[in-house]
Scaffold this motif. Structure first.
Motif, PDB file in Angstrom:
ATOM      1  N   GLU A  82       0.842  -1.198   0.000  1.00 11.42           N
ATOM      2  CA  GLU A  82       0.000   0.000   0.000  1.00 11.42           C
ATOM      3  C   GLU A  82       0.877   1.248   0.000  1.00 11.42           C
ATOM      4  O   GLU A  82       1.965   1.249   0.558  1.00 11.42           O
ATOM      5  N   ILE A  83       0.368   2.316  -0.593  1.00  7.98           N
ATOM      6  CA  ILE A  83       1.104   3.581  -0.551  1.00  7.98           C
ATOM      7  C   ILE A  83       1.002   4.165   0.854  1.00  7.98           C
ATOM      8  O   ILE A  83      -0.032   4.049   1.507  1.00  7.98           O
ATOM      9  N   ALA A  84       2.095   4.733   1.308  1.00  5.63           N
ATOM     10  CA  ALA A  84       2.146   5.346   2.632  1.00  5.63           C
ATOM     11  C   ALA A  84       3.169   6.468   2.596  1.00  5.63           C
ATOM     12  O   ALA A  84       4.011   6.521   1.699  1.00  5.63           O
ATOM     13  N   HIS A  85       3.096   7.357   3.549  1.00  8.16           N
ATOM     14  CA  HIS A  85       4.101   8.411   3.661  1.00  8.16           C
ATOM     15  C   HIS A  85       5.392   7.804   4.207  1.00  8.16           C
ATOM     16  O   HIS A  85       5.353   6.922   5.063  1.00  8.16           O
ATOM     17  N   ILE A  86       6.520   8.300   3.711  1.00  8.30           N
ATOM     18  CA  ILE A  86       7.786   7.934   4.325  1.00  8.30           C
ATOM     19  C   ILE A  86       8.052   8.929   5.455  1.00  8.30           C
ATOM     20  O   ILE A  86       7.445  10.002   5.479  1.00  8.30           O
TER      21      ILE A  86
END
Length: 117
Positions: free
Chosen positions: A69-73
């Motif tokens: 899933e896309i997530a903030h780094i």
């Protein structure tokens, strides 16, 4: 329809990925991956900043794959990389692998740091 062979000059493309692994140039690497013109190796994740900073000067954009899933780094990681002069693009790992392969085939100065799906 005209088909053209894709030739990769500087680095190996991502051949595949799955639960906990990536396949690069026919070689399976377990866990997180860092790949680019200098080769492919395991990556220690977001806290492992030194190998990412080593890309500065030879790489214009680093794609960061955040897993399935896309997530903030972490914000500090992004700031550190951008202040060093490295462009950072964050997406889920499957998208990052596909984008990396396309831009690699165009001869772009790119690298990929990705967490497994």
């Amino acid at each position: 329809m005209r088909l053209n062979e894709v030739v990769y000059t500087d680095a190996q493309p991502i051949d595949g990925y799955g639960p906990g692994f990536f396949r690069v140039g026919g070689k399976v690497l377990e866990g997180a991956l860092l790949t680019g013109p200098a080769g492919s190796s395991s990556w220690g994740g977001y806290e492992d900043v030194a190998p990412l900073l080593a890309l500065v000067g030879g790489t214009d954009v680093l794609f960061v794959g955040t897993g399935a899933e896309i997530a903030h780094i972490p914000g500090e990681l992004r700031r550190t990389l951008e202040e060093a002069g490295l462009g950072v693009e964050v997406m889920n790992s499957p998208s990052a692998c596909r984008t990396y392969n396309v831009l690699l085939s165009e001869g772009r100065r790119i690298a990929l740091a990705a967490l497994p799906v």
